[in-house]
Design a protein around this motif. Structure first.
Motif, PDB file in Angstrom:
ATOM      1  N   ALA A   6       0.758  -1.153  -0.010  1.00  0.00           N
ATOM      2  CA  ALA A   6       0.033   0.026  -0.051  1.00  0.00           C
ATOM      3  C   ALA A   6       1.088   1.470   0.008  1.00  0.00           C
ATOM      4  O   ALA A   6       0.580   2.142  -0.652  1.00  0.00           O
ATOM      5  CB  ALA A   6      -0.939  -0.008   1.005  1.00  0.00           C
ATOM      6  N   LEU A   7       1.896   1.276   0.691  1.00  0.00           N
ATOM      7  CA  LEU A   7       2.613   2.471   0.668  1.00  0.00           C
ATOM      8  C   LEU A   7       3.757   2.286  -0.261  1.00  0.00           C
ATOM      9  O   LEU A   7       4.828   3.510  -0.424  1.00  0.00           O
ATOM     10  CB  LEU A   7       3.482   2.422   2.208  1.00  0.00           C
ATOM     11  N   LYS A   8       3.972   1.363  -1.133  1.00  0.00           N
ATOM     12  CA  LYS A   8       4.833   1.226  -2.484  1.00  0.00           C
ATOM     13  C   LYS A   8       6.323   1.379  -1.767  1.00  0.00           C
ATOM     14  O   LYS A   8       7.011   2.227  -2.338  1.00  0.00           O
ATOM     15  CB  LYS A   8       4.479   2.234  -3.264  1.00  0.00           C
ATOM     16  N   ILE A  14      12.801  13.706   3.316  1.00  0.00           N
ATOM     17  CA  ILE A  14      12.658  14.545   1.844  1.00  0.00           C
ATOM     18  C   ILE A  14      12.875  13.870   0.756  1.00  0.00           C
ATOM     19  O   ILE A  14      12.055  13.868  -0.316  1.00  0.00           O
ATOM     20  CB  ILE A  14      13.314  15.910   1.969  1.00  0.00           C
ATOM     21  N   LEU A  15      14.045  12.900   0.857  1.00  0.00           N
ATOM     22  CA  LEU A  15      14.064  11.917  -0.482  1.00  0.00           C
ATOM     23  C   LEU A  15      13.111  11.292  -0.645  1.00  0.00           C
ATOM     24  O   LEU A  15      12.680  10.613  -1.748  1.00  0.00           O
ATOM     25  CB  LEU A  15      15.622  11.094  -0.102  1.00  0.00           C
ATOM     26  N   ASP A  16      12.310  10.660   0.421  1.00  0.00           N
ATOM     27  CA  ASP A  16      11.244   9.696   0.263  1.00  0.00           C
ATOM     28  C   ASP A  16      10.269  10.466  -0.308  1.00  0.00           C
ATOM     29  O   ASP A  16       9.421   9.972  -1.171  1.00  0.00           O
ATOM     30  CB  ASP A  16      10.765   9.213   1.595  1.00  0.00           C
ATOM     31  N   LEU A  17       9.815  11.746  -0.033  1.00  0.00           N
ATOM     32  CA  LEU A  17       8.887  12.810  -0.595  1.00  0.00           C
ATOM     33  C   LEU A  17       9.261  12.987  -2.219  1.00  0.00           C
ATOM     34  O   LEU A  17       8.272  12.771  -2.834  1.00  0.00           O
ATOM     35  CB  LEU A  17       8.994  14.117   0.194  1.00  0.00           C
ATOM     36  N   LEU A  18      10.505  12.962  -2.406  1.00  0.00           N
ATOM     37  CA  LEU A  18      10.791  13.225  -3.764  1.00  0.00           C
ATOM     38  C   LEU A  18      10.476  11.738  -4.704  1.00  0.00           C
ATOM     39  O   LEU A  18      10.144  11.854  -5.809  1.00  0.00           O
ATOM     40  CB  LEU A  18      12.380  13.495  -3.906  1.00  0.00           C
ATOM     41  N   LYS A  19      10.769  10.684  -3.989  1.00  0.00           N
ATOM     42  CA  LYS A  19      10.389   9.444  -4.549  1.00  0.00           C
ATOM     43  C   LYS A  19       8.841   9.351  -4.898  1.00  0.00           C
ATOM     44  O   LYS A  19       8.545   8.898  -5.873  1.00  0.00           O
ATOM     45  CB  LYS A  19      11.029   8.265  -3.841  1.00  0.00           C
ATOM     46  N   GLN A  40       7.062   8.878  -8.512  1.00  0.00           N
ATOM     47  CA  GLN A  40       6.715   7.593  -8.774  1.00  0.00           C
ATOM     48  C   GLN A  40       5.821   7.535 -10.158  1.00  0.00           C
ATOM     49  O   GLN A  40       5.944   6.409 -10.761  1.00  0.00           O
ATOM     50  CB  GLN A  40       5.833   7.047  -7.518  1.00  0.00           C
ATOM     51  N   ASN A  41       5.011   8.248 -10.452  1.00  0.00           N
ATOM     52  CA  ASN A  41       3.950   8.146 -11.257  1.00  0.00           C
ATOM     53  C   ASN A  41       4.159   8.773 -12.399  1.00  0.00           C
ATOM     54  O   ASN A  41       3.124   9.062 -13.291  1.00  0.00           O
ATOM     55  CB  ASN A  41       2.431   8.442 -10.469  1.00  0.00           C
ATOM     56  N   ARG A  42       5.404   9.507 -12.506  1.00  0.00           N
ATOM     57  CA  ARG A  42       5.899  10.314 -13.643  1.00  0.00           C
ATOM     58  C   ARG A  42       6.301   9.025 -14.705  1.00  0.00           C
ATOM     59  O   ARG A  42       6.744   7.895 -14.483  1.00  0.00           O
ATOM     60  CB  ARG A  42       6.871  11.088 -13.195  1.00  0.00           C
ATOM     61  N   GLU A  99       9.823  12.155 -18.189  1.00  0.00           N
ATOM     62  CA  GLU A  99       9.724  13.111 -17.198  1.00  0.00           C
ATOM     63  C   GLU A  99      10.653  12.965 -16.232  1.00  0.00           C
ATOM     64  O   GLU A  99      11.489  14.118 -15.619  1.00  0.00           O
ATOM     65  CB  GLU A  99       8.612  13.237 -16.423  1.00  0.00           C
ATOM     66  N   ILE A 100      10.951  12.025 -15.806  1.00  0.00           N
ATOM     67  CA  ILE A 100      12.019  11.466 -14.519  1.00  0.00           C
ATOM     68  C   ILE A 100      13.257  12.010 -15.128  1.00  0.00           C
ATOM     69  O   ILE A 100      14.227  12.469 -14.512  1.00  0.00           O
ATOM     70  CB  ILE A 100      11.853  10.128 -14.004  1.00  0.00           C
ATOM     71  N   GLU A 101      13.606  11.568 -16.325  1.00  0.00           N
ATOM     72  CA  GLU A 101      14.920  11.986 -17.158  1.00  0.00           C
ATOM     73  C   GLU A 101      15.246  13.484 -17.077  1.00  0.00           C
ATOM     74  O   GLU A 101      16.240  13.884 -16.746  1.00  0.00           O
ATOM     75  CB  GLU A 101      15.200  11.523 -18.399  1.00  0.00           C
TER      76      GLU A 101
END
Length: 114
Positions: free
Chosen positions: A58-60, A78-83, A87-89, A93-95
């Protein structure tokens, strides 16, 4: 053992909040009532491995993200928030975001070198 239960509960709370989920919303994802989620987060519930797996899905996150020996630092949060943001990009877009980040960091490094 109580220390591990508390640690996992705190990690679940942090990860839930980073994902913008309420206890009720997480409960819906793992098919457990909000009161149970609160008990898990407070370290009052001894959850099964099956339930732990439902939280992980659920939390992936990976299992290791719940079993850290210390609470995450502000930097790790904060690194987790960036992840979560990425995640759904799409890969493209990530590149683009990665390349922009590299450029910004290069500018920071050049400024600090002066």
């Amino acid at each position: 053992m109580a220390g591990l239960i508390n640690q996992i509960g705190k990690q679940i709370r942090i990860l839930r909040k980073n994902r913008g989920l309420t206890q009720e919303q997480l409960g819906e994802k793992v098919k457990l009532p909000q009161s149970y989620i609160g008990g898990v987060e407070r370290g009052e519930k001894n959850i099964s491995i099956e339930t732990l797996e439902r939280f992980i899905l659920a939390l992936k996150v990976s299992p290791s993200e719940l079993f850290g020996t210390e609470l995450p630092s502000d930097k790790e949060k904060i690194l987790d928030l960036l992840k979560v943001l990425l995640q759904n990009r799409s890969l493209k877009e990530i590149e683009i975001i990665y390349n922009l980040s590299k450029d910004v960091l290069s500018a920071f490094d050049a400024k600090n070198a002066d």
